[in-house]
Scaffold this active site. Sequence first.
Site, PDB file in Angstrom:
ATOM      1  N   HIS B  36       0.819  -1.213   0.000  1.00  0.00           N
ATOM      2  CA  HIS B  36       0.000   0.000   0.000  1.00  0.00           C
ATOM      3  C   HIS B  36       0.851   1.261   0.000  1.00  0.00           C
ATOM      4  CE1 HIS B  36      -3.403  -2.667   0.538  1.00  0.00           C
ATOM      5  NE2 HIS B  36      -4.186  -1.649   0.267  1.00  0.00           N
ATOM      6  N   LYS B 103      -9.830  -8.187   7.124  1.00  0.00           N
ATOM      7  CA  LYS B 103     -10.574  -8.494   8.348  1.00  0.00           C
ATOM      8  C   LYS B 103     -10.491  -7.328   9.313  1.00  0.00           C
ATOM      9  CE  LYS B 103      -6.906 -10.975  10.862  1.00  0.00           C
ATOM     10  NZ  LYS B 103      -6.781 -10.323  12.185  1.00  0.00           N
TER      11      LYS B 103
END
Lengths: 294, 195
Positions: B36, B103
């Site tokens: 990222h 999650k």
Amino acid sequence: MSATGDHVETFVELIRRASTQLPPDVERALRDGQARESEGSLADRALGTILDNVQLAKDRSAPICQDTGTPVVWIHHPLGVSTRQLGDQFIEAVRQATDRRYLRPNAVDTQTGKNTGDGTGRGIPFLHFEEWDSDHIEVRMILKGGGSENVGTQYKLPDGALKAGRDLEGVRRAVLDAAFQAQGKGCAPGVLGVCIGGDRVSAFAASKEQILRPLDDVNPDPELAALEARILKEANSLGIGPMGFGGQTTLLGVKIGVLDRLPACYFVTVTYMCWADRKAGVSIDGGGEATWLS
Amino acid sequence: MVELKLPASEESIRQLRVGDFVELTGRMITGRDTAHTWLVKEFRDEVAPYLEGTVIYHCGPVVSQTPEGGWEFVAAGPTTSIREEPYQADVICRYGLRGVIGKGGMGPKTLEGLHRCGAVYLHAIGGAAQVLASAIPEVEKVFMLDEFGVPEALWVIHVDKFPVVVTMDSHGRSLHDEVEATSDDRLKELLGLSG
């Protein structure tokens, strides 16, 4: 070294068991949790997937979770055993277990950001040694995942915001807050290992050691046993549920141990273990024969 | 149960709501912490076609090499998503992602990005590494393997009926915010603290 011999193979098998076979007490607790959830709910389905996954991992001899964590290891050994050699053997076992894909290469050089590639690194695995009177070597380990490690925490009592004083009621308040703060982020339903007292180092180690306890045991100290049961019940009434989807099963267990403390300090230290509560143990006799512990 | 093919249109994504069970089939890509920061540092032309219209999976897999020199996912559950909160909305909007799988849920910046650019947050079952690896029959290619290592590399994978739950949708709703709010009320009740 004749007293210990070469235990690398045994340690690799211990790691394989930890990574691929969820202990029966944990599986039972997950099933009990699922029975409490309403049928077809997100919580019910999450626990169903988890239980399917446990079975698949066992059948395939493959990791339950891809985050195979930090191996945290407690070794009891007889007088005269070289802990340095035993430690080196365990580290070698981590390398071999990584090579066989029982473990992910899970150690990152903190300065360069590069993965060491073989699962070992500075402080990884984390090994504790203690001499004892038995002529057996006993090794107990957990695989402690990173997501749940990130939600572990330490409180310093008194805590004004929680109205938590330096007593067991204060401990209850702190631990319930920890369960709330974790939400589903540590892969709920988890297990809380708690240490009351100690210092900032000893307390975290002791809180991790609580994770070794079977989920269905009863704390020999009645006051702590009552506190564990109460916190478990209350935490499960928070409605966080498996994965934080909502539901009745937020925690599978609460285990509390105590260390003595300095007059000025009162720490409540909480280790969050994810539902993949991977723990395994082995007892090795003088002849090198291994007995697997549950 | 909603069956969703990847790549997906914005329209099909906007139809998804919090609580929907979805099975994904098609091509997606993995990416976590290092990926990222790398994706936002500059626009990565070589990876962009593998992001557009599909979803990024927050996952650091255990991977095996096949005898033919290919790759196979041995264990592949989601990792905690909130660490990507500073970057996720940028990655979604700049690369045209239609979703994120992870999650634990994400924060307000991502929720706003989902709304603005037409994407969803899909929750996989944390720790279910075998169930989820079973839904990944093919690894097509990998970016930045040597540089980032196995868990952090960007793996282009093909999934077949990959099971997820929508927990943040493109209409501003987050199951995580709702559960946090109700559990906060209950905590205050248990501790006798006023709101």
